[in-house]
Design an enzyme around this catalytic site. Structure first.
Site, mmCIF file in Angstrom:
data_model
loop_
_atom_site.group_PDB
_atom_site.id
_atom_site.type_symbol
_atom_site.label_atom_id
_atom_site.label_comp_id
_atom_site.label_asym_id
_atom_site.label_seq_id
_atom_site.Cartn_x
_atom_site.Cartn_y
_atom_site.Cartn_z
ATOM 1 N N ARG A 75 0.839 -1.214 0.000
ATOM 2 C CA ARG A 75 0.000 0.000 0.000
ATOM 3 C C ARG A 75 0.872 1.260 0.000
ATOM 4 O O ARG A 75 0.536 2.250 -0.669
ATOM 5 C CB ARG A 75 -0.943 -0.019 1.199
ATOM 6 C CG ARG A 75 -2.059 -1.044 1.076
ATOM 7 C CD ARG A 75 -2.929 -1.071 2.311
ATOM 8 N NE ARG A 75 -3.510 0.223 2.622
ATOM 9 C CZ ARG A 75 -4.072 0.496 3.813
ATOM 10 N NH1 ARG A 75 -4.067 -0.433 4.774
ATOM 11 N NH2 ARG A 75 -4.599 1.683 4.039
ATOM 12 N N HIS A 124 -6.055 8.357 11.803
ATOM 13 C CA HIS A 124 -5.638 6.941 11.772
ATOM 14 C C HIS A 124 -4.175 6.770 11.374
ATOM 15 O O HIS A 124 -3.759 5.699 10.921
ATOM 16 C CB HIS A 124 -6.567 6.153 10.836
ATOM 17 C CG HIS A 124 -7.989 6.146 11.300
ATOM 18 N ND1 HIS A 124 -9.038 5.816 10.470
ATOM 19 C CD2 HIS A 124 -8.538 6.447 12.498
ATOM 20 C CE1 HIS A 124 -10.173 5.921 11.159
ATOM 21 N NE2 HIS A 124 -9.901 6.292 12.382
ATOM 22 N N CYS A 132 8.647 1.907 16.139
ATOM 23 C CA CYS A 132 8.996 0.676 16.872
ATOM 24 C C CYS A 132 7.730 0.138 17.522
ATOM 25 O O CYS A 132 6.982 0.898 18.160
ATOM 26 C CB CYS A 132 10.038 0.987 17.950
ATOM 27 S SG CYS A 132 10.265 -0.378 19.105
ATOM 28 N N CYS A 152 13.776 -2.753 15.295
ATOM 29 C CA CYS A 152 14.172 -1.477 15.903
ATOM 30 C C CYS A 152 15.648 -1.566 16.286
ATOM 31 O O CYS A 152 16.057 -2.511 16.973
ATOM 32 C CB CYS A 152 13.319 -1.211 17.138
ATOM 33 S SG CYS A 152 13.923 0.154 18.148
HETATM 34 C C1 BV8 Z 1 -11.052 1.777 18.863
HETATM 35 C C2 BV8 Z 1 -5.848 2.769 9.443
HETATM 36 C C3 BV8 Z 1 -10.955 1.198 21.195
HETATM 37 C C4 BV8 Z 1 -5.212 1.468 9.079
HETATM 38 C C5 BV8 Z 1 -8.215 2.363 10.005
HETATM 39 C C6 BV8 Z 1 -18.635 1.576 18.028
HETATM 40 C C7 BV8 Z 1 -19.519 0.821 17.325
HETATM 41 C C8 BV8 Z 1 -19.049 -0.279 16.570
HETATM 42 C C9 BV8 Z 1 -17.678 -0.611 16.502
HETATM 43 C C10 BV8 Z 1 -16.815 0.155 17.197
HETATM 44 C C11 BV8 Z 1 -17.291 1.227 17.962
HETATM 45 N N1 BV8 Z 1 -16.212 1.782 18.523
HETATM 46 C C12 BV8 Z 1 -15.084 1.099 18.155
HETATM 47 C C13 BV8 Z 1 -15.433 0.101 17.342
HETATM 48 C C14 BV8 Z 1 -14.519 -0.824 16.731
HETATM 49 C C15 BV8 Z 1 -13.882 -0.273 15.431
HETATM 50 C C16 BV8 Z 1 -14.929 0.024 14.393
HETATM 51 O O1 BV8 Z 1 -15.360 1.144 14.218
HETATM 52 N N2 BV8 Z 1 -15.301 -1.055 13.677
HETATM 53 C C17 BV8 Z 1 -16.261 -0.875 12.552
HETATM 54 C C18 BV8 Z 1 -15.763 -1.718 11.399
HETATM 55 C C19 BV8 Z 1 -17.640 -1.212 12.965
HETATM 56 N N3 BV8 Z 1 -13.109 0.942 15.714
HETATM 57 C C20 BV8 Z 1 -11.829 0.760 16.155
HETATM 58 O O2 BV8 Z 1 -11.314 -0.325 16.333
HETATM 59 C C21 BV8 Z 1 -11.040 2.038 16.453
HETATM 60 N N4 BV8 Z 1 -10.362 1.864 17.723
HETATM 61 O O3 BV8 Z 1 -12.257 1.927 18.896
HETATM 62 O O4 BV8 Z 1 -10.255 1.488 19.958
HETATM 63 C C22 BV8 Z 1 -11.202 -0.276 21.172
HETATM 64 C C23 BV8 Z 1 -10.223 -1.083 21.710
HETATM 65 C C24 BV8 Z 1 -10.449 -2.482 21.759
HETATM 66 C C25 BV8 Z 1 -11.616 -3.038 21.200
HETATM 67 C C26 BV8 Z 1 -12.593 -2.164 20.623
HETATM 68 C C27 BV8 Z 1 -12.368 -0.768 20.606
HETATM 69 C C28 BV8 Z 1 -9.897 2.254 15.401
HETATM 70 C C29 BV8 Z 1 -10.479 2.514 14.047
HETATM 71 C C30 BV8 Z 1 -9.332 2.850 13.046
HETATM 72 C C31 BV8 Z 1 -8.871 1.627 12.280
HETATM 73 N N5 BV8 Z 1 -7.901 2.017 11.245
HETATM 74 N N6 BV8 Z 1 -7.279 2.758 9.096
HETATM 75 C C32 BV8 Z 1 -5.253 1.175 7.594
HETATM 76 O O5 BV8 Z 1 -5.588 2.070 6.812
HETATM 77 O O6 BV8 Z 1 -4.874 0.047 7.243
HETATM 78 S S1 BV8 Z 1 -9.890 2.349 9.559
HETATM 79 C C33 BV8 Z 1 -9.899 2.502 7.803
HETATM 80 O O7 BV8 Z 1 -11.149 1.971 7.400
HETATM 81 C C34 BV8 Z 1 -9.882 3.931 7.291
HETATM 82 O O8 BV8 Z 1 -8.988 4.764 7.988
HETATM 83 C C35 BV8 Z 1 -11.344 4.356 7.456
HETATM 84 O O9 BV8 Z 1 -11.602 4.800 8.764
HETATM 85 C C36 BV8 Z 1 -12.072 3.047 7.220
HETATM 86 C C37 BV8 Z 1 -12.559 2.964 5.801
HETATM 87 O O10 BV8 Z 1 -13.663 3.830 5.723
HETATM 88 P P1 BV8 Z 1 -13.694 4.959 4.562
HETATM 89 O O11 BV8 Z 1 -12.425 5.741 4.588
HETATM 90 O O12 BV8 Z 1 -14.965 5.637 4.712
HETATM 91 O O13 BV8 Z 1 -13.609 4.102 3.202
HETATM 92 P P2 BV8 Z 1 -14.745 3.148 2.579
HETATM 93 O O14 BV8 Z 1 -14.096 2.401 1.485
HETATM 94 O O15 BV8 Z 1 -15.468 2.410 3.650
HETATM 95 O O16 BV8 Z 1 -15.809 4.180 1.953
HETATM 96 C C38 BV8 Z 1 -15.419 5.005 0.878
HETATM 97 C C39 BV8 Z 1 -16.595 5.926 0.619
HETATM 98 O O17 BV8 Z 1 -16.205 6.831 -0.414
HETATM 99 C C40 BV8 Z 1 -17.853 5.199 0.137
HETATM 100 O O18 BV8 Z 1 -18.986 5.724 0.827
HETATM 101 C C41 BV8 Z 1 -17.916 5.546 -1.361
HETATM 102 O O19 BV8 Z 1 -19.251 5.685 -1.814
HETATM 103 C C42 BV8 Z 1 -17.225 6.913 -1.378
HETATM 104 N N7 BV8 Z 1 -16.582 7.256 -2.654
HETATM 105 C C43 BV8 Z 1 -16.055 6.415 -3.581
HETATM 106 N N8 BV8 Z 1 -15.524 7.159 -4.612
HETATM 107 C C44 BV8 Z 1 -15.708 8.481 -4.288
HETATM 108 C C45 BV8 Z 1 -16.368 8.539 -3.031
HETATM 109 N N9 BV8 Z 1 -16.694 9.700 -2.424
HETATM 110 C C46 BV8 Z 1 -16.363 10.866 -3.087
HETATM 111 N N10 BV8 Z 1 -15.720 10.875 -4.293
HETATM 112 C C47 BV8 Z 1 -15.388 9.716 -4.925
HETATM 113 N N11 BV8 Z 1 -14.763 9.773 -6.101
#
Ligand code: BV8
Length: 268
Positions: A75, A124, A132, A152
């Protein structure tokens, strides 16, 4: 075929011009037109090929560090080949037009900064940085030899990408800046996100509760669409330049941060 969107609604243009504090929340969709795959796109999305639980969690890295390291190296190379698109450029322009601005991004690609955005909060992390896995210290140099992941130099622990994995908390300062922006902004633009990953996905509701105008820019509908004050269906690379141009071109004086009331600043 993504149709060119209609002209932005005049009440939104007026709200943007009158805004004291504009905040923006972006997701992978804002980089789609730069050739960086989104996550959830059924065909091209990263998650359609790879299971996030197997690649973007601390336990996945513990189980198979080489697999995770190589995936992020792939990536990182992809992001290195990409360039900012007109959506990124329009947001950098918007920052120069409003009194107070902050850009909250879920993207780890650094394309906002490469487009000239200054006040960027990386919720993120950033895939071009490595740290590290034990001490958390960032390292500038590392060799991507086949004995991946590199270790590291100080403590011998594996190096890891400087991103926030699932089940990992966001950096405190980033979370604070995000919550502050959501509570104080007049307008929140939510661009290119499926609004499904928390805590980032909770920010629009905070802003709305505080009376801000929430604007969704996305070709598709999301869980946020029904709650947004304005929904601009279209690609960010088309919608954002049109919105910024509508708000500030040909309309005489525009505010410019630091503009000190001297000769009026005329948009180019
Ligand atoms: C945490 C970095 C405490 C790494 C990423 C509450 C409810 C439910 C679940 C949870 C909650 N709280 C926490 C959770 C758990 C979890 C979570 O949210 N899970 C989800 C799946 C339900 N959250 C976490 O784990 C967070 N940490 O809460 O810690 C904890 C501790 C222990 C246990 C539990 C909790 C950390 C979250 C961050 C993770 N890291 N990225 C990497 O990149 O590899 S997340 C990663 O995925 C991205 O950063 C981003 O956030 C996400 C992807 O989403 P989008 O960016 O929106 O992309 P996607 O493809 O989904 O959508 C694209 C959109 O663009 C579409 O709508 C499409 O229509 C549109 N589009 C397409 N083309 C265009 C366009 N728009 C405009 N123009 C275009 N041309």
């Amino acid at each position: 075929m993504l149709a060119a969107p209609n002209a932005p609604p005049p009440e939104l243009v007026a709200a943007l011009r009158a805004a004291r504090f504009v905040a923006v929340l972006t997701g992978a969709g804002v980089s789609a037109e730069s050739g960086v795959p989104t996550f959830r796109d059924a065909q091209t999305g990263l998650w359609s090929k790879f299971d996030p639980r197997e690649l973007a969690t601390p336990s996945a890295f513990a189980r198979n560090p080489k697999r995770v390291w190589d995936w992020y190296a792939m990536r990182r190379a992809m992001v290195g080949r990409a360039a900012p698109n007109p959506a990124h450029t329009a947001l950098a322009e918007l920052e120069r037009r409003v009194p107070e601005f902050v850009l909250l991004t879920q993207n780890v690609d650094g394309l906002h900064q490469r487009a000239g955005s200054i006040r960027v909060v990386e919720l993120h992390g950033n895939i071009t940085q490595v740290r590290c896995s034990r001490e958390g210290t960032r390292v500038a140099q590392w060799d991507d030899s086949d004995d991946a992941p590199p270790r590291c130099a100080a403590c011998g622990a594996f190096l890891r990408p400087d991103v926030v994995w699932f089940e990992e908390m966001l950096p405190d300062d980033a979370l604070e800046a995000a919550e502050d922006a959501a509570t104080r902004c007049d307008v929140l633009l939510v661009v290119g996100t499926s609004a499904e990953v928390y805590p980032a996905a909770a920010l629009p509701a905070i802003a709305r509760r505080r009376g801000a105008q929430v604007v969704e820019i996305n070709p598709d509908t999301t869980p946020l669409t029904a709650q947004a004050d304005h929904v601009l269906h279209g690609p960010a690379g088309v919608v954002l330049p049109a919105l910024v141009a509508a708000a500030w071109s040909g309309s005489g004086m525009a505010t410019q941060r630091g503009y000190s009331g001297g000769a009026p600043f005329l948009p180019d």
